[in-house]
Design a protein around this motif. Structure first.
Motif, PDB file in Angstrom:
ATOM      1  N   LEU A 167      93.728  14.727  94.069  1.00 24.81           N
ATOM      2  CA  LEU A 167      92.576  14.397  93.101  1.00 24.81           C
ATOM      3  C   LEU A 167      91.479  14.336  93.480  1.00 24.81           C
ATOM      4  O   LEU A 167      91.129  14.074  94.402  1.00 24.81           O
ATOM      5  N   ALA A 168      90.398  13.785  93.222  1.00 22.52           N
ATOM      6  CA  ALA A 168      89.319  14.639  92.421  1.00 22.52           C
ATOM      7  C   ALA A 168      88.383  13.620  91.655  1.00 22.52           C
ATOM      8  O   ALA A 168      89.488  13.367  90.781  1.00 22.52           O
ATOM      9  N   ILE A 169      87.471  13.518  91.892  1.00 19.15           N
ATOM     10  CA  ILE A 169      86.460  12.810  91.051  1.00 19.15           C
ATOM     11  C   ILE A 169      85.093  13.693  90.767  1.00 19.15           C
ATOM     12  O   ILE A 169      84.685  14.535  92.084  1.00 19.15           O
ATOM     13  N   VAL A 170      85.503  14.313  89.826  1.00 18.24           N
ATOM     14  CA  VAL A 170      84.364  14.906  89.224  1.00 18.24           C
ATOM     15  C   VAL A 170      82.825  14.263  88.607  1.00 18.24           C
ATOM     16  O   VAL A 170      82.895  13.480  87.644  1.00 18.24           O
ATOM     17  N   VAL A 171      81.763  14.865  88.705  1.00 15.88           N
ATOM     18  CA  VAL A 171      80.714  13.756  88.336  1.00 15.88           C
ATOM     19  C   VAL A 171      79.419  14.705  87.784  1.00 15.88           C
ATOM     20  O   VAL A 171      79.259  16.428  87.612  1.00 15.88           O
ATOM     21  N   PRO A 172      78.290  14.993  86.663  1.00 14.70           N
ATOM     22  CA  PRO A 172      76.934  15.068  86.368  1.00 14.70           C
ATOM     23  C   PRO A 172      76.585  16.233  87.175  1.00 14.70           C
ATOM     24  O   PRO A 172      76.751  15.462  88.595  1.00 14.70           O
ATOM     25  N   SER A 173      76.046  17.306  87.426  1.00 20.33           N
ATOM     26  CA  SER A 173      75.280  17.593  88.640  1.00 20.33           C
ATOM     27  C   SER A 173      74.379  16.691  89.016  1.00 20.33           C
ATOM     28  O   SER A 173      73.622  16.826  90.310  1.00 20.33           O
ATOM     29  N   ASN A 174      73.367  16.352  88.217  1.00 22.50           N
ATOM     30  CA  ASN A 174      72.520  15.284  88.949  1.00 22.50           C
ATOM     31  C   ASN A 174      72.739  13.689  88.356  1.00 22.50           C
ATOM     32  O   ASN A 174      71.999  12.952  88.589  1.00 22.50           O
ATOM     33  N   HIS A 175      74.212  13.307  88.602  1.00 19.98           N
ATOM     34  CA  HIS A 175      74.687  12.214  89.147  1.00 19.98           C
ATOM     35  C   HIS A 175      74.011  11.483  89.617  1.00 19.98           C
ATOM     36  O   HIS A 175      74.243  12.056  91.309  1.00 19.98           O
ATOM     37  N   VAL A 176      73.795  10.380  90.163  1.00 20.79           N
ATOM     38  CA  VAL A 176      73.580   9.752  91.452  1.00 20.79           C
ATOM     39  C   VAL A 176      75.229  10.194  92.619  1.00 20.79           C
ATOM     40  O   VAL A 176      74.477   9.804  93.730  1.00 20.79           O
ATOM     41  N   PHE A 203      95.997   9.824  82.656  1.00 18.74           N
ATOM     42  CA  PHE A 203      94.571   8.493  82.207  1.00 18.74           C
ATOM     43  C   PHE A 203      95.868   6.830  81.996  1.00 18.74           C
ATOM     44  O   PHE A 203      95.088   6.417  83.042  1.00 18.74           O
ATOM     45  N   LEU A 204      97.768   7.000  82.081  1.00 18.27           N
ATOM     46  CA  LEU A 204      97.946   6.282  82.805  1.00 18.27           C
ATOM     47  C   LEU A 204      98.035   5.527  83.775  1.00 18.27           C
ATOM     48  O   LEU A 204      98.154   4.435  84.712  1.00 18.27           O
ATOM     49  N   PHE A 205      97.948   6.886  85.450  1.00 20.33           N
ATOM     50  CA  PHE A 205      98.009   6.915  86.578  1.00 20.33           C
ATOM     51  C   PHE A 205      96.364   6.007  86.521  1.00 20.33           C
ATOM     52  O   PHE A 205      96.391   4.798  87.827  1.00 20.33           O
ATOM     53  N   PRO A 262      94.106   7.438  99.911  1.00 20.86           N
ATOM     54  CA  PRO A 262      95.344   7.572 101.000  1.00 20.86           C
ATOM     55  C   PRO A 262      96.367   8.286  99.468  1.00 20.86           C
ATOM     56  O   PRO A 262      97.290   9.846 100.252  1.00 20.86           O
ATOM     57  N   TRP A 263      96.218   7.542  98.318  1.00 23.06           N
ATOM     58  CA  TRP A 263      97.264   8.251  97.738  1.00 23.06           C
ATOM     59  C   TRP A 263      96.708   9.765  96.494  1.00 23.06           C
ATOM     60  O   TRP A 263      97.505  10.200  96.405  1.00 23.06           O
ATOM     61  N   ALA A 264      95.692   9.745  96.752  1.00 21.81           N
ATOM     62  CA  ALA A 264      94.829  10.726  95.946  1.00 21.81           C
ATOM     63  C   ALA A 264      95.479  12.651  96.275  1.00 21.81           C
ATOM     64  O   ALA A 264      95.441  12.973  95.536  1.00 21.81           O
TER      65      ALA A 264
END
Length: 302
Positions: A167-176, A203-205, A262-264
């Motif tokens: 699992l990963a977090i995606v953000v806009p390229s200009n995000h902080v 979403f429930l996860f 650790p669960w990602a």
């Protein structure tokens, strides 16, 4: 002891619907005919199979015992038709699959699609469920094949290691956060999220993980596909939690951060019932899923 296959099919339909009239409709006979056939079946068995309650038709203990045998009988009939049918025009049949959103969107749907193209006489129902509910659904014969994240304590299953995903977090390229190589979930929850639909296992996860961290999910919008989620992130609407298997060709305008939890990193497992031999077409699909090179390579990755 005299009864017909139609009587057993009627019994199964009534047990599943908990209704005499619905059971009769399931085998295309009138309710009066169904009542007559059911009485004859109970006489042949020497025991009442149902009791009528305000909620409908409930199985007696004898009926519960009989239900397991009748299910196995019709599974055997389906296997028989499948095994004989392959000599006429190839694989034939219908298979039911349940999987969590990561497995469905990152791996299984594409594999199932290719299998169905190669086997035009096989149909499939694909249902998204939370990982925690899938092993029990397989055991209860609600589905033939289940794919879920993590292990299970449900017995009576044959479990295969299917794939590894992160699992990963995606953000806009200009995000902080865009310049950061990784992020903890607690830090990510300080920002607005673009989420999958409220009933999605993804979403429930995320909601349950946020509860464990002690922070709410600030959901600005719920989308109905990961493609839409990624597009909305690229447009600057928020950040998102997605399986990395979907990010082989990410859209322009987003940055990907490793989720430092650790669960990602999750093992996806595939399960079928241990005691029942699957129909030929379902066994072929199971092996096709496990042998898909794109899936198999994740099992070998460090």
């Amino acid at each position: 002891m005299r009864y017909e296959l139609t009587d057993l099919k009627l019994f199964l339909e009534i047990a599943q619907a908990r209704s005499l009239s619905a059971g009769a409709a399931g085998v295309h006979i009138t309710a009066s005919s169904a009542s007559y056939r059911l009485k004859n079946l109970e006489q042949a068995m020497g025991a009442p199979l149902f009791v009528r309650t305000p909620r409908g038709m409930d199985l007696t203990p004898a009926g519960e015992a009989m239900l397991e045998h009748v299910r196995e009988l019709f599974e055997g009939v389906e296997r028989m038709h499948g095994d004989v049918g392959r000599y006429v025009s190839g694989l034939k049949g219908h298979v039911r699959i349940a999987a969590n959103s990561s497995a469905l969107n990152g791996f299984a749907t594409a594999s199932i699609g290719r299998f169905l193209v190669l086997n035009p006489d096989v149909d499939a129902d694909i249902e998204e469920r939370q990982s925690e509910t899938i092993p029990a659904a397989v055991l209860a014969r609600e589905v033939d094949i289940g794919i879920f994240a993590g292990g299970t304590e449900v017995g009576g299953l044959e479990v295969h290691r299917y794939a590894m995903d992160q699992l990963a977090i995606v953000v806009p390229s200009n995000h902080v956060l865009a310049a950061e190589p990784e992020v903890k979930l607690g830090a990510a929850l300080e920002f607005d999220f673009v989420c999958m639909s409220r009933t999605s296992s993804n979403f429930l996860f995320l909601r349950d993980a946020a509860i464990r961290v002690g922070k709410p999910v600030r959901a600005r919008l719920h989308a109905h596909s990961f493609e839409a989620v990624l597009s909305l992130v690229a447009a600057g609407l928020g950040i998102a939690l997605v399986p990395s298997s979907l990010l082989a060709k990410p859209p322009a305008g987003i940055a990907t951060l490793r989720l430092a939890e650790p669960w990602a990193r999750r093992e996806l497992n595939l399960a079928v019932r241990a005691e029942g031999r699957l129909p030929l077409f379902a066994t072929a699909l199971l092996q096709f899923l496990l042998d898909d090179p794109r899936v198999a390579m994740t099992r070998e990755a460090p």
